[in-house]
Design a protein around this motif. Structure first.
Motif, PDB file in Angstrom:
ATOM      1  N   UNK A   1      77.648  67.200  10.763  1.00 57.61           N
ATOM      2  CA  UNK A   1      77.129  67.036  12.131  1.00 57.61           C
ATOM      3  C   UNK A   1      75.679  66.559  12.117  1.00 57.61           C
ATOM      4  N   UNK A   2      74.908  67.007  11.139  1.00 66.02           N
ATOM      5  CA  UNK A   2      73.506  66.574  11.037  1.00 66.02           C
ATOM      6  C   UNK A   2      73.427  65.059  10.857  1.00 66.02           C
ATOM      7  N   UNK A   3      74.484  64.469  10.336  1.00 64.89           N
ATOM      8  CA  UNK A   3      74.502  63.020  10.144  1.00 64.89           C
ATOM      9  C   UNK A   3      74.802  62.241  11.415  1.00 64.89           C
ATOM     10  N   UNK A   4      75.054  62.953  12.533  1.00 65.41           N
ATOM     11  CA  UNK A   4      75.327  62.276  13.817  1.00 65.41           C
ATOM     12  C   UNK A   4      74.383  62.849  14.872  1.00 65.41           C
ATOM     13  N   UNK A   5      73.070  62.578  14.747  1.00 68.15           N
ATOM     14  CA  UNK A   5      72.063  63.236  15.582  1.00 68.15           C
ATOM     15  C   UNK A   5      72.087  62.846  17.051  1.00 68.15           C
ATOM     16  N   UNK A   6      72.822  61.791  17.400  1.00 66.87           N
ATOM     17  CA  UNK A   6      72.865  61.359  18.798  1.00 66.87           C
ATOM     18  C   UNK A   6      74.206  61.652  19.470  1.00 66.87           C
ATOM     19  N   UNK A   7      75.111  62.302  18.744  1.00 65.05           N
ATOM     20  CA  UNK A   7      76.435  62.589  19.304  1.00 65.05           C
ATOM     21  C   UNK A   7      76.406  63.941  20.009  1.00 65.05           C
ATOM     22  N   UNK A   8      76.691  63.982  21.322  1.00 66.23           N
ATOM     23  CA  UNK A   8      76.600  65.264  22.041  1.00 66.23           C
ATOM     24  C   UNK A   8      77.564  66.317  21.516  1.00 66.23           C
ATOM     25  N   UNK A   9      78.736  65.900  21.036  1.00 67.31           N
ATOM     26  CA  UNK A   9      79.689  66.878  20.508  1.00 67.31           C
ATOM     27  C   UNK A   9      79.179  67.475  19.203  1.00 67.31           C
ATOM     28  N   UNK A  10      78.540  66.649  18.369  1.00 68.31           N
ATOM     29  CA  UNK A  10      77.973  67.142  17.118  1.00 68.31           C
ATOM     30  C   UNK A  10      76.821  68.104  17.402  1.00 68.31           C
ATOM     31  N   UNK A  11      75.953  67.757  18.355  1.00 70.29           N
ATOM     32  CA  UNK A  11      74.818  68.614  18.691  1.00 70.29           C
ATOM     33  C   UNK A  11      75.295  69.953  19.283  1.00 70.29           C
ATOM     34  N   UNK A  12      76.315  69.886  20.140  1.00 72.81           N
ATOM     35  CA  UNK A  12      76.825  71.116  20.757  1.00 72.81           C
ATOM     36  C   UNK A  12      77.469  72.010  19.691  1.00 72.81           C
ATOM     37  N   UNK A  13      78.217  71.420  18.774  1.00 76.35           N
ATOM     38  CA  UNK A  13      78.841  72.205  17.706  1.00 76.35           C
ATOM     39  C   UNK A  13      77.785  72.841  16.810  1.00 76.35           C
ATOM     40  N   UNK A  14      76.712  72.077  16.495  1.00 79.73           N
ATOM     41  CA  UNK A  14      75.622  72.638  15.694  1.00 79.73           C
ATOM     42  C   UNK A  14      74.992  73.833  16.399  1.00 79.73           C
ATOM     43  N   UNK A  15      74.769  73.704  17.712  1.00 74.99           N
ATOM     44  CA  UNK A  15      74.178  74.797  18.477  1.00 74.99           C
ATOM     45  C   UNK A  15      75.069  76.033  18.443  1.00 74.99           C
ATOM     46  N   UNK A  16      76.364  75.846  18.602  1.00 78.65           N
ATOM     47  CA  UNK A  16      77.278  76.972  18.633  1.00 78.65           C
ATOM     48  C   UNK A  16      77.404  77.640  17.258  1.00 78.65           C
ATOM     49  N   UNK A  17      77.391  76.834  16.202  1.00 81.28           N
ATOM     50  CA  UNK A  17      77.458  77.406  14.860  1.00 81.28           C
ATOM     51  C   UNK A  17      76.232  78.256  14.563  1.00 81.28           C
ATOM     52  N   UNK A  18      75.055  77.716  14.872  1.00 79.56           N
ATOM     53  CA  UNK A  18      73.834  78.471  14.609  1.00 79.56           C
ATOM     54  C   UNK A  18      73.692  79.660  15.562  1.00 79.56           C
ATOM     55  N   UNK A  19      74.206  79.530  16.758  1.00 80.65           N
ATOM     56  CA  UNK A  19      74.108  80.602  17.743  1.00 80.65           C
ATOM     57  C   UNK A  19      74.942  81.814  17.330  1.00 80.65           C
ATOM     58  N   UNK A  20      76.126  81.576  16.752  1.00 85.27           N
ATOM     59  CA  UNK A  20      77.043  82.665  16.417  1.00 85.27           C
ATOM     60  C   UNK A  20      76.898  83.162  14.983  1.00 85.27           C
ATOM     61  N   UNK A  21      76.316  82.339  14.110  1.00 87.41           N
ATOM     62  CA  UNK A  21      76.246  82.702  12.703  1.00 87.41           C
ATOM     63  C   UNK A  21      77.531  82.339  12.003  1.00 87.41           C
TER      64      UNK A  21
END
Length: 505
Positions: free
Chosen positions: A429-449
């Motif tokens: 996901x870090x390789x797609x910094x402008x994709x909203x789905x990638x950014x949202x998934x990154x947020x959810x992963x870091x948010x939940x652990x």
């Protein structure tokens, strides 16, 4: 020419006969060890091994007659037993074997177990008038206290089909499935304040059984608010749903007899999508749901359930999202983007060393490469749920509400999330910094652990990804507000709350 003396021949013949007799006498024991119970009983019915063969033949035919695959249905929950229904042929065979054992060998060493098993088979076979007196006999004669108490529980349950000679009922009512009274159906009470559920409720909750008219009675119930549930087999409620129109609970008092009827009504019939129909997964593509109009319905709501799979592709659980929209017609339409960004929670399970996050919680209510089941609930003009398409018994026929979304628009990180490789997904996901789905998934992963079940995540880091999403949707703002509140930033949380109110929260 060989000559054999008559005496020698006679001795040899006698020896052979004795050996044959000895071998024959050992056959029952050998057949028992080989578990050839039917051959043993057919050829050596009077042997000392016969009672053991009768018992173990019955045990092999029906190991657990009490685990009859009964479903206990409440308005807010459903409990499925671990057992499966035995066929009528199996029950009849085991019943005959145990009846022979009990009649022919009353002093058999496992006679109490045999009687208990036979009583349970009578119960499962619907021979209630034979089950009740046998349970009463076990209640008074069994050596084991647990077996006596269990027998009393079932004997009292069967006796509840009849009105008590004395006393005023605490609760009365009826059970109907469609237009027919549900005879011999279990009714169970659970305090509304109780948490949890015993998967085998016998002896843990007040229980009664309906009579031939589908009516039930409870006596001497402590005053309180109770949920009323029923125990039925899957086949009995196939095609039906427990309506909420009569309310979900009843209040029992000492001053009067309460009344509560239980009604199963026909399910809502779905039309499409069914049979794993495949949908395109681009943002603009539409998913159209259709069902037959339901009598008395004023509106409908959809629920979508994702089939969560393990690393080997086997279904390990489900994750359900119920949509908020009330549809007035028997059809609904969502674009894929709306469902992928629909507000939802995130399930988390695992151990100290590993974790599994709900795929839908990270990727969306629907997502590319996923399999889904959908259902629709029907509501009356007062907002009460009157029926549903979900039911309690799913037969895989031409109307299975099962669809999938193709993987044409699946991100590399999505694939890794599906595999449970969250660290790999982070890198992808870090390789797609402008994709909203990638950014949202990154947020959810870091948010939940994502490193272990005990990992509580990094809320501040999750927020950085949410703030990068171009054109945030309602769900993104809800996550931002939640994080700001957890970080103690009330001012920013209030700003987000005002923004949500402007979006029509």
């Amino acid at each position: 020419m060989i000559r054999i003396k008559v005496k020698t021949l006679a001795i040899g013949s006698v020896a052979i006969i004795l050996l044959l007799i000895a071998a024959y006498s050992l056959l029952p024991s050998l057949l028992m060890r080989m578990e050839k119970y039917d051959i043993l009983l057919a050829n050596f019915p009077g042997s000392k091994e016969a009672p053991e063969a009768l018992y173990w033949a019955a045990e092999t035919t029906v190991p657990n007659p009490e685990e009859e695959g009964r479903i206990f249905i409440f308005h807010e929950s459903v409990s499925y037993s671990n057992g499966s229904q035995n066929s009528r042929e199996q029950l009849n065979d085991a019943q005959g074997l145990l009846e022979r054992l009990i009649d022919g060998y009353p002093d058999y060493r496992h006679i109490d177990m045999a009687r208990s098993k036979l009583a349970q088979i009578y119960l499962a076979n619907g021979e209630l008038d034979q089950a009740e007196p046998l349970f009463r006999e076990i209640e008074t004669t069994a050596k084991d206290e647990y077996r006596r108490n269990e027998a009393k529980t079932f004997a009292d349950l069967l006796a509840s089909r009849r009105s008590a000679d004395n006393g005023v009922p605490s609760l009365t009512g009826s059970v109907r499935i469609g237009d027919s009274p549900a005879a011999d159906t279990y009714v169970v009470l659970r305090r509304k304040s109780d948490n949890g559920w015993y998967s085998k409720p016998y002896g843990h909750y007040p229980m009664a059984m309906t009579d031939r008219n589908g009516e039930y009675r409870f006596y001497d119930i402590s005053p309180d608010e109770y949920e009323v549930g029923v125990g039925v087999t899957a086949a009995e409620v196939d095609g039906y749903f427990l309506t909420d129109q009569d309310g979900a609970a009843v209040t029992i008092s000492a001053a009067s007899t309460a009344s509560y009827d239980i009604r199963f009504v026909p399910k809502v019939n779905i039309v499409s999508p069914t049979n794993k129909e495949e949908m395109r997964g681009s943002d603009a593509d539409k998913i159209r749901f259709a069902w037959e109009p339901y009598p008395g319905a004023s509106g409908y709501k959809l629920s979508i359930t994702a089939l969560e799979r393990d690393k080997d592709g086997k279904v390990r659980g489900t994750f359900t999202v119920t949509t908020d929209e009330l549809w007035r017609e028997p059809n609904a339409e969502y674009d894929v983007r709306t469902l992928r960004t629909y507000p939802r929670g995130t399930g988390k399970s695992g151990t100290k060393d590993e974790v599994w996050l709900s795929t839908s919680g990270i990727l969306g209510t629907v997502y590319p490469g996923g399999d889904f089941i959908w259902s629709v609930d029907a509501y009356d003009k007062d907002g009460k749920r009157i029926s549903s398409s979900s039911g309690y018994y799913l037969s895989f026929n031409s109307q299975v509400p099962f669809f999938s979304v193709d993987d044409a628009f699946q991100l590399e990180g999505d694939k890794l999330v599906l595999q449970g490789d969250y660290e790999g997904a982070i890198k992808a996901y870090e390789g797609e910094p402008n994709n909203p789905y990638a950014l949202r998934a990154l947020a959810l992963l870091w948010m939940n652990g994502f490193t272990s079940f005990e990992d509580r995540g990094d809320k501040a880091k999750a927020l950085t990804y949410l703030l990068k999403i171009p054109n945030p949707v309602k769900f993104d703002y809800e996550l931002m507000q939640l994080i700001y509140e957890e970080l103690g930033n009330k001012a920013e949380a209030d700003k987000i709350r005002e923004k949500l109110e402007g979006l029509g929260e």
